[in-house]
Design a protein around this motif. Structure first.
Motif, PDB file in Angstrom:
ATOM      1  N   GLY A 292       0.833  -1.204   0.078  1.00 12.30           N
ATOM      2  CA  GLY A 292      -0.100   0.278  -0.095  1.00 12.30           C
ATOM      3  C   GLY A 292       0.828   1.238  -0.107  1.00 12.30           C
ATOM      4  N   HIS A 293       1.924   0.543   0.524  1.00 10.12           N
ATOM      5  CA  HIS A 293       3.384   2.090   0.306  1.00 10.12           C
ATOM      6  C   HIS A 293       4.176   2.393  -1.294  1.00 10.12           C
ATOM      7  CE1 HIS A 293       1.491   3.050   3.876  1.00 10.12           C
ATOM      8  NE2 HIS A 293       2.147   1.758   4.493  1.00 10.12           N
ATOM      9  N   VAL A 294       3.356   1.399  -2.455  1.00 10.50           N
ATOM     10  CA  VAL A 294       4.714   1.507  -3.926  1.00 10.50           C
ATOM     11  C   VAL A 294       3.316   2.255  -4.883  1.00 10.50           C
ATOM     12  CG1 VAL A 294       6.262   0.394  -5.062  1.00 10.50           C
ATOM     13  CG2 VAL A 294       5.741   0.094  -2.338  1.00 10.50           C
ATOM     14  N   TRP A 295       4.221   3.108  -5.565  1.00 14.61           N
ATOM     15  CA  TRP A 295       2.990   3.741  -6.931  1.00 14.61           C
ATOM     16  C   TRP A 295       3.759   3.298  -7.404  1.00 14.61           C
ATOM     17  CZ3 TRP A 295      -1.330   4.711  -4.493  1.00 14.61           C
ATOM     18  CH2 TRP A 295      -2.089   5.164  -2.862  1.00 14.61           C
ATOM     19  N   GLU A 296       3.357   2.748  -8.848  1.00 15.35           N
ATOM     20  CA  GLU A 296       3.355   3.398 -10.163  1.00 15.35           C
ATOM     21  C   GLU A 296       2.994   4.870 -11.171  1.00 15.35           C
ATOM     22  OE1 GLU A 296       4.784  -0.033 -12.156  1.00 15.35           O
ATOM     23  OE2 GLU A 296       6.397  -0.648 -11.773  1.00 15.35           O
ATOM     24  N   TYR A 297       3.515   5.746 -11.688  1.00 15.12           N
ATOM     25  CA  TYR A 297       2.530   6.639 -12.686  1.00 15.12           C
ATOM     26  C   TYR A 297       3.776   7.154 -13.973  1.00 15.12           C
ATOM     27  CZ  TYR A 297       5.261   9.449  -9.135  1.00 15.12           C
ATOM     28  OH  TYR A 297       5.892   9.926  -8.926  1.00 15.12           O
ATOM     29  N   ILE A 298       2.928   7.940 -14.835  1.00 18.90           N
ATOM     30  CA  ILE A 298       3.662   8.190 -15.948  1.00 18.90           C
ATOM     31  C   ILE A 298       4.220   9.997 -14.962  1.00 18.90           C
ATOM     32  CG2 ILE A 298       4.037   9.466 -17.372  1.00 18.90           C
ATOM     33  CD1 ILE A 298       3.736   6.492 -17.626  1.00 18.90           C
ATOM     34  N   LEU A 299       5.125  10.673 -14.892  1.00 21.26           N
ATOM     35  CA  LEU A 299       6.019  11.747 -14.177  1.00 21.26           C
ATOM     36  C   LEU A 299       5.093  12.709 -15.048  1.00 21.26           C
ATOM     37  CD1 LEU A 299       7.049  13.275 -11.934  1.00 21.26           C
ATOM     38  CD2 LEU A 299       9.455  13.889 -13.452  1.00 21.26           C
ATOM     39  N   PRO A 300       4.607  14.003 -15.234  1.00 20.82           N
ATOM     40  CA  PRO A 300       4.052  14.829 -15.372  1.00 20.82           C
ATOM     41  C   PRO A 300       4.646  15.947 -16.133  1.00 20.82           C
ATOM     42  CG  PRO A 300       2.881  14.267 -13.477  1.00 20.82           C
ATOM     43  CD  PRO A 300       3.552  13.440 -13.007  1.00 20.82           C
ATOM     44  N   LYS A 301       4.772  16.766 -17.046  1.00 18.70           N
ATOM     45  CA  LYS A 301       5.656  17.065 -17.702  1.00 18.70           C
ATOM     46  C   LYS A 301       6.082  18.258 -17.377  1.00 18.70           C
ATOM     47  CE  LYS A 301       5.036  15.046 -22.927  1.00 18.70           C
ATOM     48  NZ  LYS A 301       4.256  15.304 -23.868  1.00 18.70           N
ATOM     49  N   SER A 302       4.896  19.076 -16.209  1.00 11.85           N
ATOM     50  CA  SER A 302       5.608  20.107 -14.981  1.00 11.85           C
ATOM     51  C   SER A 302       6.301  19.477 -14.567  1.00 11.85           C
ATOM     52  CB  SER A 302       3.958  20.332 -14.921  1.00 11.85           C
ATOM     53  OG  SER A 302       3.309  19.716 -14.333  1.00 11.85           O
ATOM     54  N   ARG A 303       6.322  18.447 -14.033  1.00 12.57           N
ATOM     55  CA  ARG A 303       7.100  18.505 -12.895  1.00 12.57           C
ATOM     56  C   ARG A 303       8.681  18.068 -13.107  1.00 12.57           C
ATOM     57  NH1 ARG A 303       4.416  17.840  -8.141  1.00 12.57           N
ATOM     58  NH2 ARG A 303       6.574  18.019  -6.971  1.00 12.57           N
ATOM     59  N   SER A 304       9.869  17.293 -12.110  1.00 13.24           N
ATOM     60  CA  SER A 304      11.009  16.717 -12.482  1.00 13.24           C
ATOM     61  C   SER A 304      11.180  16.073 -11.685  1.00 13.24           C
ATOM     62  CB  SER A 304      12.033  18.245 -12.043  1.00 13.24           C
ATOM     63  OG  SER A 304      13.345  17.367 -12.133  1.00 13.24           O
ATOM     64  N   SER A 305      11.533  14.875 -11.635  1.00 11.87           N
ATOM     65  CA  SER A 305      11.754  14.096 -10.614  1.00 11.87           C
ATOM     66  C   SER A 305      12.976  14.382 -10.726  1.00 11.87           C
ATOM     67  CB  SER A 305      12.657  12.840 -12.404  1.00 11.87           C
ATOM     68  OG  SER A 305      14.336  13.121 -12.244  1.00 11.87           O
ATOM     69  N   GLU A 306      13.868  15.550 -10.071  1.00 17.57           N
ATOM     70  CA  GLU A 306      14.882  15.258  -8.987  1.00 17.57           C
ATOM     71  C   GLU A 306      13.638  16.406  -8.049  1.00 17.57           C
ATOM     72  OE1 GLU A 306      17.051  18.936 -10.444  1.00 17.57           O
ATOM     73  OE2 GLU A 306      18.162  17.608 -12.265  1.00 17.57           O
ATOM     74  N   GLU A 307      12.114  16.605  -7.884  1.00 20.02           N
ATOM     75  CA  GLU A 307      11.655  17.042  -6.948  1.00 20.02           C
ATOM     76  C   GLU A 307      11.369  15.958  -6.056  1.00 20.02           C
ATOM     77  OE1 GLU A 307       8.538  19.009  -8.562  1.00 20.02           O
ATOM     78  OE2 GLU A 307       9.701  20.153 -10.268  1.00 20.02           O
ATOM     79  N   LEU A 308      11.292  14.767  -6.259  1.00 22.06           N
ATOM     80  CA  LEU A 308      10.572  13.524  -6.149  1.00 22.06           C
ATOM     81  C   LEU A 308      11.908  12.900  -4.877  1.00 22.06           C
ATOM     82  CD1 LEU A 308       9.345  11.882  -8.996  1.00 22.06           C
ATOM     83  CD2 LEU A 308       8.083  13.757  -7.456  1.00 22.06           C
ATOM     84  N   SER A 309      11.167  12.674  -3.660  1.00 19.17           N
ATOM     85  CA  SER A 309      11.781  11.262  -2.831  1.00 19.17           C
ATOM     86  C   SER A 309      11.456  10.032  -2.863  1.00 19.17           C
ATOM     87  CB  SER A 309      12.009  11.767  -1.305  1.00 19.17           C
ATOM     88  OG  SER A 309      10.157  12.217  -0.919  1.00 19.17           O
TER      89      SER A 309
END
Length: 287
Positions: free
Chosen positions: A225-242
């Motif tokens: 319940g704590h693992v997710w998959e998605y296509i990163l929105p073009k408005s967001r950068s992967s560097e923002e994610l943890s």
């Protein structure tokens, strides 16, 4: 054999490399020790191997202190450090016979053990090759053979698959898994796949703290319940994610696999947890 770790800690000056930690380990277990650099893994390994003394606490081997009596552990342990000190002008056979002499193994018995280990670790063809001329993977396998000399009851290995190709890694995992049927094996690694199939318990350290110590099944259960998959929105950068466990370029965009206590994006889909995801959940303190 039963190894009881009782509130051990280690400070270097005022820096707490390892905060009070307790656990039990015994024969018949393969324990996977994971954590990022600076987590305290090497400090814990060195204390258990009697290379350094803890600042506080004790370690008991079958009820007797190895802090007060290091020889109790030293005659029962096979230890492979992350960086093995080789003598470059010696051959694999000469180096292993030298280690056998240090371990006070009778010469005739040592010769038989060395030949068996060279064959098991696919080193027979390079047995007389100088270590300076061996590849990194070959040297690592020679180091592993050295740790297994004397048939130790406790085997501690620090990043043992460094420099090994995929086939060699599988061979080593199989060897350690077989040894763990009757012995205590502690394997420190950054590569979760090295312990995924064989570990009976997982130990997760972060900044000197023990965050988790239990079975892989329990860890996976907590991660559901704590693992997710998605296509990163073009408005967001992967560097923002943890908490990102993987990123994959697809025709639709960058596919993100992320651990998070809550749905990170509206389009994120909950997926089953792998052991790497579960370990990341602990390190990110998702649960």
């Amino acid at each position: 054999m039963l190894l009881e770790v009782k509130e051990i800690s280690k400070k270097y000056g005022t820096f707490p490399a390892l905060n009070p930690l307790s656990c039990r380990m015994e024969s018949g277990e393969l324990i996977g020790l994971v954590g990022s650099n600076g987590a305290g893994k090497s400090t814990l390994i060195k204390i258990l191997s009697t290379l350094i003394r803890p600042s506080g606490g004790d370690v008991l081997l079958d009820g007797r202190s190895i802090v007060k009596n290091p020889s109790l552990m030293q005659k029962n342990i096979g230890y492979l450090p992350q960086d093995v000190a080789f003598y470059p002008n010696l051959s694999a056979v000469e180096f292993l016979m030298y280690l056998s002499a240090l371990k006070k193994i009778p010469k005739r018995k040592a010769m038989t053990e060395v030949e068996t280990l060279l064959e098991t670790l696919h080193l027979s063809d390079v047995r007389h090759k100088r270590l300076s001329d061996c590849s990194g993977g070959m040297k690592q396998r020679v180091g592993i053979a050295g740790a297994l000399l004397g048939n130790p009851e406790i085997i501690i290995v620090d990043e043992p698959t460094t420099g090994l190709d995929p086939e060699e890694r599988v061979t080593l995992r199989n060897i350690l898994s077989k040894l763990a049927c009757t012995k205590l094996v502690l394997l420190s690694t950054h590569i979760i796949s090295d312990i995924e199939a064989a570990a009976t318990k997982i130990m997760v350290l972060k900044k000197g703290n023990l965050l988790f110590y239990d079975t892989p099944e329990t860890l996976l259960h907590h991660a559901e319940g704590h693992v997710w998959e998605y296509i990163l929105p073009k408005s967001r950068s992967s560097e923002e994610l943890s908490g990102v466990s993987s990123m994959l370029q697809t025709e639709q965009g960058i596919k993100i696999r992320q651990v998070s206590a809550e749905r990170p994006f509206a389009d994120a889909v909950s997926v089953g947890a792998a052991l790497e995801d579960a370990c990341l959940c602990v390190l990110e303190e998702v649960f």
